[in-house]
Design a protein around this motif. Structure first.
Motif, PDB file in Angstrom:
ATOM      1  N   TYR A 145     -11.178   6.812   0.564  1.00  0.00           N
ATOM      2  CA  TYR A 145     -12.257   5.923   0.147  1.00  0.00           C
ATOM      3  C   TYR A 145     -13.596   6.649   0.284  1.00  0.00           C
ATOM      4  O   TYR A 145     -13.889   7.212   1.339  1.00  0.00           O
ATOM      5  CB  TYR A 145     -12.268   4.661   1.014  1.00  0.00           C
ATOM      6  N   ASP A 162      -7.418  -2.913   2.468  1.00  0.00           N
ATOM      7  CA  ASP A 162      -6.188  -2.149   2.726  1.00  0.00           C
ATOM      8  C   ASP A 162      -5.895  -2.081   4.226  1.00  0.00           C
ATOM      9  O   ASP A 162      -4.735  -2.121   4.652  1.00  0.00           O
ATOM     10  CB  ASP A 162      -6.320  -0.741   2.145  1.00  0.00           C
ATOM     11  N   ARG A 183      -2.506   6.607   3.909  1.00  0.00           N
ATOM     12  CA  ARG A 183      -2.270   5.489   2.991  1.00  0.00           C
ATOM     13  C   ARG A 183      -3.414   5.281   2.006  1.00  0.00           C
ATOM     14  O   ARG A 183      -3.272   4.492   1.058  1.00  0.00           O
ATOM     15  CB  ARG A 183      -2.049   4.205   3.791  1.00  0.00           C
ATOM     16  N   GLY A 184      -4.571   5.941   2.216  1.00  0.00           N
ATOM     17  CA  GLY A 184      -5.660   5.752   1.265  1.00  0.00           C
ATOM     18  C   GLY A 184      -6.857   6.636   1.540  1.00  0.00           C
ATOM     19  O   GLY A 184      -7.078   7.067   2.680  1.00  0.00           O
ATOM     20  N   LEU A 222       0.849  -1.183   0.000  1.00  0.00           N
ATOM     21  CA  LEU A 222       0.000   0.000   0.000  1.00  0.00           C
ATOM     22  C   LEU A 222       0.890   1.239   0.000  1.00  0.00           C
ATOM     23  O   LEU A 222       1.737   1.393   0.877  1.00  0.00           O
ATOM     24  CB  LEU A 222      -0.890  -0.023   1.247  1.00  0.00           C
ATOM     25  N   LYS A 260     -15.887   0.895  -2.465  1.00  0.00           N
ATOM     26  CA  LYS A 260     -14.747   1.603  -1.869  1.00  0.00           C
ATOM     27  C   LYS A 260     -14.591   1.247  -0.397  1.00  0.00           C
ATOM     28  O   LYS A 260     -13.465   1.186   0.121  1.00  0.00           O
ATOM     29  CB  LYS A 260     -14.909   3.122  -2.044  1.00  0.00           C
ATOM     30  N   GLU A 265     -12.823  -1.959  -0.340  1.00  0.00           N
ATOM     31  CA  GLU A 265     -11.404  -1.711  -0.606  1.00  0.00           C
ATOM     32  C   GLU A 265     -10.700  -1.221   0.652  1.00  0.00           C
ATOM     33  O   GLU A 265      -9.561  -1.622   0.950  1.00  0.00           O
ATOM     34  CB  GLU A 265     -11.280  -0.685  -1.728  1.00  0.00           C
TER      35      GLU A 265
END
Length: 234
Positions: free
Chosen positions: A211, A225, A208-209, A62, A218, A221
């Motif tokens: 959504y 992650d 790190r992400g 990631l 999402k 996801e």
């Protein structure tokens, strides 16, 4: 048959009893069907989340998107001071709400409550994963107001923080720290426009992400992650 023995006639206007029972049965059946549909829909959504709750779902590391989260000192729903040091060593998932919101905030918070249940069902410790909701309307959202709001969603105070502070500090954190939008708008039901994103932050405070909290795919996801990050720290 005497006059005293004459059969009584039904009172005028009395509903036909068989028809009334049939109507009541139909209404009851419709209510049961609606309730079952809601339960099934929730179970399906939860199952789809859980189906990818595995560290093997992601094949590549990631990426680190941002590693410069600014310092902050805010107050949670129980009047406790919260700084990045309180979250250090834990993965956390941020979102942005305000309690007077008549738009997306209830949905964002409901999905986060679902996430809390999933984490609990998996036995994921609050020492490993924290949920953090930042108010973008801190002038109204005092700790007491946030505490009442948190209680509506059965928020575990050890797992899920609702944070408030000075408005300039909150908005700067949203914009400069999370790189997300927040602004006033001329809409009585949604006077503050803000992001609907969940933000995944690792144990070192790095983003790190991002959504979409309102998109099931999402959110799935996000879980994949998250599990990858949990495995990364083992």
């Amino acid at each position: 048959m005497t006059e005293d023995q004459a059969e009584p006639t039904p009172a005028a206007g009395n509903p036909d009893r068989p028809l009334l029972r049939l109507l009541l049965f139909a209404v009851l059946a419709a209510l049961i069907a609606t309730a079952l549909a809601a339960v099934v829909a929730g179970a399906v959504a939860g199952a789809r989340w859980m189906a990818v709750y595995s560290p093997t779902h992601r094949d590549e590391p990631l990426p680190v998107l941002f590693d410069d989260m600014p310092a902050f000192e805010l107050t949670d729903q129980h009047d406790r001071t919260v700084t990045p040091a309180n979250l250090e060593g834990r993965i956390w998932i941020a979102s942005f709400i305000f309690t007077r919101c008549g738009g997306i905030c209830p949905m964002i918070t409901a999905h986060k409550s679902e996430l809390q249940r999933l984490l609990d069902s998996e036995g994921t410790s609050a020492d490993d994963v924290q949920l953090v909701s930042f108010s973008v309307d801190p002038g109204h959202d005092t700790p007491a107001v946030l505490r009442e709001y948190a209680d509506r969603y059965d928020a575990d105070p050890d797992r899920w923080l609702f944070l408030t502070g000075e408005r300039d500090v909150m908005w700067r954190l949203v914009g400069d720290g999370f790189r997300l939008m927040v602004e006033e708008q001329a809409d009585e039901s949604m006077p503050i426009a803000h992001s609907n994103r969940f933000v995944l932050v690792d144990r070192a405070g790095r983003i790190r992400g991002y959504y979409d909290a309102l998109d099931l795919d999402k959110r799935t996801e996000l879980l994949a992650d998250l599990q990858w990050l949990l495995a990364e720290g083992e």
